[in-house]
Design an enzyme around this catalytic site. Structure first.
Site, short mmCIF file in Angstrom:
data_model
loop_
_atom_site.label_atom_id
_atom_site.label_comp_id
_atom_site.label_asym_id
_atom_site.label_seq_id
_atom_site.Cartn_x
_atom_site.Cartn_y
_atom_site.Cartn_z
N ASP A 47 13.94 56.08 66.48
CA ASP A 47 14.58 55.99 65.17
C ASP A 47 13.55 55.91 64.03
O ASP A 47 12.39 55.51 64.24
CB ASP A 47 15.43 54.71 65.10
CG ASP A 47 16.74 54.84 65.85
OD1 ASP A 47 16.92 55.82 66.59
OD2 ASP A 47 17.57 53.92 65.71
N HIS B 254 20.27 59.79 61.21
CA HIS B 254 20.13 58.33 61.11
C HIS B 254 20.30 57.87 59.65
O HIS B 254 19.73 56.87 59.26
CB HIS B 254 18.78 57.89 61.67
CG HIS B 254 18.67 56.42 61.98
ND1 HIS B 254 19.69 55.69 62.54
CD2 HIS B 254 17.65 55.55 61.80
CE1 HIS B 254 19.29 54.43 62.70
NE2 HIS B 254 18.06 54.32 62.25
N HIS C 127 18.53 54.99 55.30
CA HIS C 127 18.57 53.84 56.20
C HIS C 127 19.28 52.65 55.57
O HIS C 127 18.83 51.50 55.64
CB HIS C 127 17.16 53.44 56.66
CG HIS C 127 17.16 52.71 57.98
ND1 HIS C 127 17.32 51.35 58.08
CD2 HIS C 127 17.02 53.16 59.25
CE1 HIS C 127 17.28 50.98 59.36
NE2 HIS C 127 17.09 52.07 60.09
N HIS D 175 11.28 53.09 68.22
CA HIS D 175 11.06 53.53 66.85
C HIS D 175 9.73 54.29 66.74
O HIS D 175 8.72 53.85 67.29
CB HIS D 175 11.04 52.33 65.90
CG HIS D 175 12.36 51.65 65.79
ND1 HIS D 175 12.82 50.78 66.75
CD2 HIS D 175 13.34 51.72 64.85
CE1 HIS D 175 14.03 50.34 66.41
NE2 HIS D 175 14.37 50.90 65.26
#
Length: 204
Positions: A25, A76, A80, A170
């Site tokens: 991510d 995503h 964010h 990540h």
């Protein structure tokens, strides 16, 4: 989040037995994502990259490399943000904006998944489904955003992985060098223990 999610959030892999899926991510990151791509290529592992639109606009060439290396893309969100209390209309606008950013980098990109920032789903699974995106959860999160050190990340991966698990990692949002180093070490250890790496299961 309250209430029942009416659209499935995928958190398991395709295939049976000792299989796992690595997902990353918050990228692309100009330092850590290229290093991670080198690691995955060397070990011949395909992964899912859940991309943040701001980062895509800043580093489109890395998105092109992710696709060229055969990895799967996920949405995503654009910035964010926590979508947990957003209206469906606002969620849809954000997801469309993020898809558009990805397709500015790779015009024919196939974007298979959506992952809500912070795992704060709210009404996003239904909206994502209406846009043709599968909501992607996880079975194992090793909290690599801390970061606790490469050795500890390796331990958490080896101790925590279970057959069929989607693993949350990540490659952006901060210094992810420990994550990259841990992945480089863990892949051969798991393979030696007869693990395979695959993609997430499609929702039924």
């Amino acid at each position: 989040m309250s209430g029942r999610v009416s659209h499935p959030i995928v958190d398991t892999t395709r295939g049976d037995g000792r299989v796992a899926c690595l997902t990353f991510d918050d990228g692309p990151d100009p330092t850590d994502t290229p290093r991670l791509l080198d690691v995955l290529r060397r070990h011949r592992v395909s992964a899912v990259f859940c991309l943040v639109g701001d980062q895509v606009d800043a580093h489109p060439e890395i998105v092109r490399r992710i696709v060229a290396d055969g990895h799967t893309l996920g949405n995503h969100s654009m910035h964010h943000d926590d979508m947990g209390n957003w209206t469906p209309e606002r969620i849809a606008a954000d997801l469309r904006e993020t898809d558009a950013a990805i397709r500015r980098a790779v015009p024919d990109a196939r974007i298979g998944y959506f992952r809500a920032p912070y795992g704060s789903w709210g009404q996003s699974p239904a909206v994502a489904a209406s846009l043709g995106l599968r909501s992607l959860g996880w079975r194992l999160a090793i909290t690599d955003w801390e970061p606790p050190g490469t050795d500890e990340l390796v331990r958490r991966l080896l101790d925590g992985v279970t057959p069929g698990a989607v693993v949350l990692l990540h490659d952006g949002g901060g210094d992810r060098s420990q994550t990259v180093d841990a992945v480089d070490r863990v892949i051969p250890l798991l393979r030696a223990d007869h693990w395979r790496f695959t993609l997430p299961e499609r929702p039924r």
